[in-house]
Scaffold this motif. Structure first.
Motif, short mmCIF file in Angstrom:
data_model
loop_
_atom_site.label_atom_id
_atom_site.label_comp_id
_atom_site.label_asym_id
_atom_site.label_seq_id
_atom_site.Cartn_x
_atom_site.Cartn_y
_atom_site.Cartn_z
N UNK A 131 0.81 -1.21 0.00
CA UNK A 131 0.00 0.00 0.00
C UNK A 131 0.85 1.26 0.00
N UNK A 175 6.63 3.61 -1.20
CA UNK A 175 7.59 4.69 -1.03
C UNK A 175 8.22 4.64 0.36
N UNK A 224 -0.73 8.84 -1.03
CA UNK A 224 0.42 7.94 -1.19
C UNK A 224 -0.01 6.50 -1.08
N UNK A 225 -0.89 6.24 -0.11
CA UNK A 225 -1.37 4.89 0.10
C UNK A 225 -2.20 4.39 -1.07
N UNK A 278 -0.77 2.73 -5.54
CA UNK A 278 -0.39 1.43 -6.09
C UNK A 278 1.08 1.18 -5.83
N UNK A 279 1.78 0.61 -6.80
CA UNK A 279 3.17 0.29 -6.58
C UNK A 279 4.11 1.47 -6.79
N UNK A 280 3.55 2.61 -7.18
CA UNK A 280 4.43 3.69 -7.62
C UNK A 280 4.81 4.64 -6.50
N UNK A 281 6.03 5.15 -6.58
CA UNK A 281 6.48 6.17 -5.65
C UNK A 281 7.11 7.30 -6.42
N UNK A 296 10.30 -0.08 -8.08
CA UNK A 296 11.44 -0.98 -8.08
C UNK A 296 10.96 -2.41 -8.24
#
Lengths: 198, 770
Positions: free
Chosen positions: A97, A100, B177-178, B181-184, B193
């Motif tokens: 979830x 980051x 942010x939550x 998904x998988x992205x940052x 990654x």
């Protein structure tokens, strides 16, 4: 997350090089300590002081328990970050979830395993032998988002890690002092095991 | 010649002239229609349109168009993780004229304007977790703010606390942010990654322009392939993954084009060779060409006139019609070749008409039944075939009695062989009873192994490379291409948002039940909800401020005024970046929002959940299509059974019970052996196989009719049927080699079914004739 850093360096140190320091990181399966944290925030008259206990188990993760001025427990492992406050239901963040946050977590775990390569990928390291078994490691972030958050992270200690200093980009300073480090028993007690169950 | 035959010839002359006028009209119509005609290659266009329930059609189309235009790239620079490679890729993509709205990294200024908007509207952008804490009266929010403040890594500054003591902006940001998904975010880029620690940079954009046709799709895919090659040479070790409907559409159209260009000439060449081998004269060749050509012309004109476009798949399948329309010419020419010496051309026509007309009627009916299936591609095919067959049959009937004059009369080829074959059917019980029995056994053995599969993806054979990329992108980003959503819609933006707020708690419940894994809901509240939030904030603020002051933080009072955010304002703000795709407002105010769902396992439960709420629809495109496929397969099955029953009854009425029942045997066994061949070749039964069976019945009946034509002779019938079977196998047989599984299984059923129909047709030869 700071606790992970603590964990890394809470080891007996005999040598005075970074390599030798790291060589011993992995030898301690369980470390327990007390902490006092002081956060000086620009624009605030007094620093915010808190204290409590922490526990690092290599195969379980990290348990950080703030007792004063209010109770707050943080748990960090491979898959989850859990925060418990007062009597509220635990807040659980998983790797899926919020990747980051976990990117950061992974970095710190790499440090924990004495992965000098990863350390040097993310920080400029400056290791100083202070004599009489004392040492200091200044880490200057060189990757995002670490460099957006911190000026430097300074770790210092003798046999164990004793102090951490976080220099925020926005001019705030956090100092954490560790004391009363214990390495025994070398496995978690039943009570300690329960701390990781959610 | 008698009087009646004189009037017959007058009637026929008028018919020929009329048909000539119609053909000229068709030519003119084609000249007018063709330049504006669209060749449609989208696989989605083959599918039924009414798959989105009660959602206003304009919203449906808007969303579909938008989704089909999306493109996503993941770029991995290799070992060093340098963003320069992604920047290079983005730069080159921006240079492609067919792409637009390419999103790059977020720069400092964008981040600041993001922060500014979030701050200025913080009381209107409250997230769910914060709302839950505020609802507890302020102490819970105070605890949370303190935890953030004391955390060494949260980085709450004095300035942040001063401006936003309730940390509402921070709460909303964490919620976003939550939801990512998988992205940052890394150095302004969206990144992820993989398990090996490689960094992938996420880029997205969309296809430009309003319409996206085949040629543009081809151009874009070629451009992207070239860029990929360039990337690999410039940065060895770099990788790029691409996702977009256009890739699949392009692949499908390339495949269909390949089928047409490979199978088309083979088919035509085969038919021409066969005709030439039989007649040893060029005239039958151009006669065949003329009737087939007029058929194709009429098919094209009528299809374009009714549908405004031609689907590429229609063109591929129409190859099969070439063969069938040549049958009419062949039947008449065979008759002339045998009896041309003794009978005038019109007399021959009169002789073949009783077989020709029912043959046309059954074949056209078989095709028109296909038009019942709500698949635009099939409807086009049905119309194309029915119009084409009628036109080519009329060409034979109206013109060929004039055009065959002087055609050489020749003894039948392979006369001895055919005579023996017919004699065997009359006298040899091993043939008369054994052959049908053997086919019956084969049918039962194969039929027992038959499996049913209504999976729509058989329409398209996906290339392994594209599927592999698709899987990797899904694994990396957590954004699957499942195409499963809830669509929430309402008469106004406000109503839509309120309905969305009604849905979200039900989704949380559904996740607990394990019906789905996750969903993404627009992070925007209705004005009504924002009003309630403002009240919560005003009520909770004093407790939070007090808690902070007790802990030693000197903070000012919170600004608790409402800060309403309307959808229009939000969509214009940097905050909606990455979400705009999911929102659609029509000028009338009707609005819709997509709630993408991944990992949905209980489609039925989710569908009834949607039904229980107003303005909410559950969309699962693939399974909806699969269900339709299944439904029409069953429906066609019944139609087929009904057709067999009607044909059997008409035989019994005409020929009496015994001969009538015998006459239906070839038809039944041809259906059975078609299915058996399908099963034994490892293909499952689906809608397409049923459509093929329909044609087997329609064409197979022709053979029976040719044989049972009381004015015909068994020998000419056998020759005509043999020729017809050969041309049909040549044309439809080619479909077996199509690279699309659905088309190739269609071909298998047709070939084996028709061959069986041919094999068993002499069963109906009346004993007294020949």
């Amino acid at each position: 997350m700071i606790i992970t850093i603590l964990a890394l360096f809470s080891c007996a140190v005999q040598g005075v090089t970074l390599d030798q320091l790291q060589q011993r990181f992995s030898l301690q399966p369980v470390v327990r300590a007390d902490f006092t944290q002081s956060r000086a925030i620009a624009g605030m008259a007094k620093p915010l002081v808190s204290s409590g206990q922490l526990l690092i188990a290599r195969d379980k993760g990290l348990w950080w328990h703030q007792a004063r001025p209010f109770a707050l427990t943080l748990l960090l492992d491979d898959k989850r970050m859990v925060q418990v406050m007062n009597n509220q239901p635990p807040q659980i963040v998983t790797a899926e979830s919020n990747p980051q946050m976990f990117q950061f977590n992974h970095l710190l775990r790499a440090l924990f395993q004495a992965d000098r390569q990863v350390l040097e990928q993310n920080f400029t390291t400056d290791f100083t032998d202070l004599g009489k078994q004392g040492w200091r490691l200044v880490l200057t972030p060189k990757t995002s988002p670490l460099d957006k958050l911190f000026h430097t992270i300074t770790l210092s200690g003798r046999d164990y890690l004793e102090g951490i200093e976080l220099n925020d980009r926005q001019g705030d300073l956090t100092t954490i002092t560790l004391s009363n480090q214990r390495l025994t028993p070398r496995t978690l007690t039943d009570d300690e095991q329960q701390r990781f169950v959610f | 010649m008698t009087n009646s035959s004189a009037s017959y010839s007058d009637w026929h002359r008028r018919g020929a002239v009329a048909w000539g006028i119609i053909c000229i009209a068709l030519l003119v119509a084609a000249a007018l229609l063709l330049p504006r005609a669209q060749i449609n290659s989208s696989v989605l266009a083959l599918l039924p349109k009414q798959s989105m329930g009660d959602i206003p059609p304009a919203l449906q189309q808007g969303f579909m168009r938008r989704l089909d235009r999306q493109m996503v790239w993941l770029v991995s620079p290799g070992a060093n993780g340098d963003s320069a490679v992604a920047a290079w890729w983005l730069h080159r993509l921006r240079a492609l004229p067919l792409l637009q709205n390419l999103a790059g990294p977020v720069d400092e200024a964008q981040q600041q304007s993001w922060g500014k908007f979030a701050f200025e509207h913080r009381n209107g952008l409250v997230d769910g977790a914060t709302r839950a804490r505020l609802a507890q009266g302020g102490s819970a929010q105070a605890d949370w703010v303190l935890a953030q403040l004391y955390s060494a890594f949260a980085g709450v500054s004095g300035r942040e606390l001063h401006g936003d003591p309730l940390l509402l902006v921070r709460g909303a940001q964490l919620a976003m942010q939550g939801n990512a998904g998988g992205l940052g975010l890394s150095q302004g880029w969206l990144t992820v990654r993989d398990a090996q620690g490689r960094v992938w940079y996420f880029l997205h954009g969309e296809l430009g322009g309003d319409s996206f046709d085949m040629a543009q799709g081809r151009q874009l895919v070629a451009d992207l392939d070239q860029l990929k090659t360039e990337l690999k040479t410039r940065f060895p070790g770099a990788q790029v993954l691409t996702r977009g409907t256009v890739l699949f559409s392009d692949y499908a159209s390339q495949q269909a084009r390949h089928d047409v260009s490979r199978l088309g000439p083979a088919t035509l060449g085969g038919v021409l060779l066969l005709v030439f081998a039989l007649f040893r004269s060029p005239r039958p060749l151009w006669l065949c060409g003329l009737s087939v050509g007029i058929g194709a012309l009429a098919g094209t004109v009528v299809t374009l006139w009714l549908f405004g476009e031609l689907h590429l798949m229609t063109l591929v399948m129409s190859l099969s019609i070439v063969g069938i329309s040549a049958d009419y010419t062949l039947y008449y020419l065979t008759e002339r070749m045998v009896h041309g010496g003794s009978a005038p051309p019109l007399e021959s026509l009169r002789k073949v008409l009783p077989a020709l007309l029912p043959a046309l009627a059954t074949a056209a009916a078989a095709y028109l039944i296909m038009a019942l299936a709500p698949f635009p591609g099939l409807q086009q095919l049905a119309v194309f075939a029915a119009a084409g067959l009628t036109a080519s049959c009329l060409t034979v009937v109206c013109w060929y009695p004039y055009l065959v004059r002087g055609l050489p009369v020749r003894p039948l080829p392979a006369m001895v062989l055919m005579a023996r074959w017919l004699a065997a059917w009359r006298r040899n019980p091993w043939v008369r009873f054994g052959l049908p029995l053997a086919v019956a056994v084969f049918s039962l053995a194969g039929g027992a192994r038959l499996k049913i599969n209504d999976d729509i993806s058989q329409l398209q054979t996906m290339p392994a490379g594209l599927l592999q990329q698709e899987r990797q992108i899904t694994a990396l980003t957590g954004q699957s291409a499942d195409q499963t959503w809830f669509v929430v819609y309402g008469d106004s933006p406000e109503q839509t948002l309120q309905r969305l707020e009604g849905l979200v708690p039900r989704l949380a419940q559904a996740r607990q039940e394990g019906w789905l894994k996750s969903w993404h809901s627009l992070p925007l509240s209705s004005l009504a909800q924002q009003q309630r939030d403002a009240q919560l904030i005003a009520a909770a603020a004093p407790a939070v401020i007090q808690g902070l002051r007790q802990a030693g933080a000197d903070v000012a009072d919170a600004d608790v005024r409402p800060m309403p955010v309307t959808p229009a304002v939000w969509l214009g703000s940097p905050l909606s970046e990455g979400w705009r795709l999911l929102w659609l407002s029509l000028p009338s105010g009707e609005s819709g929002v997509l709630v993408p769902v991944s990992g949905a396992v209980q489609g039925k439960a989710l569908s009834s959940l949607a039904d229980s709420l107003p303005g909410v629809a559950w969309i699962d495109r693939k399974s909806a299509f699969d269900e339709l496929f299944g439904f029409y397969r069953v429906m066609l099955g019944w139609l087929l059974a009904a057709a067999v029953a009607v044909i059997a009854l008409s035989y019994i009425a005409r020929l009496g019970p015994r001969r009538g029942l015998i006459s239906i045997v070839p038809s039944l066994l041809s259906l059975g052996s078609g299915l058996a061949a399908l099963a034994l070749s490892g293909h499952p039964l689906n809608l397409f196989s049923l459509l093929a069976l329909l044609l087997v019945l329609g064409i197979g009946i022709n053979y029976t009719l040719f044989f049972s034509n009381p004015r015909g002779t068994a020998m000419t019938s056998l020759l005509a049927v043999t020729m017809a079977m050969c041309t049909t196998l040549l044309t439809l047989g080619m479909l077996v080699f199509s690279s699309t599984q659905a088309i190739s299984s269609f071909g298998i059923v047709l070939c084996s079914g028709i061959f069986t129909a041919f094999l068993l047709a002499p069963l109906v030869v009346p004993d007294s004739k020949g």
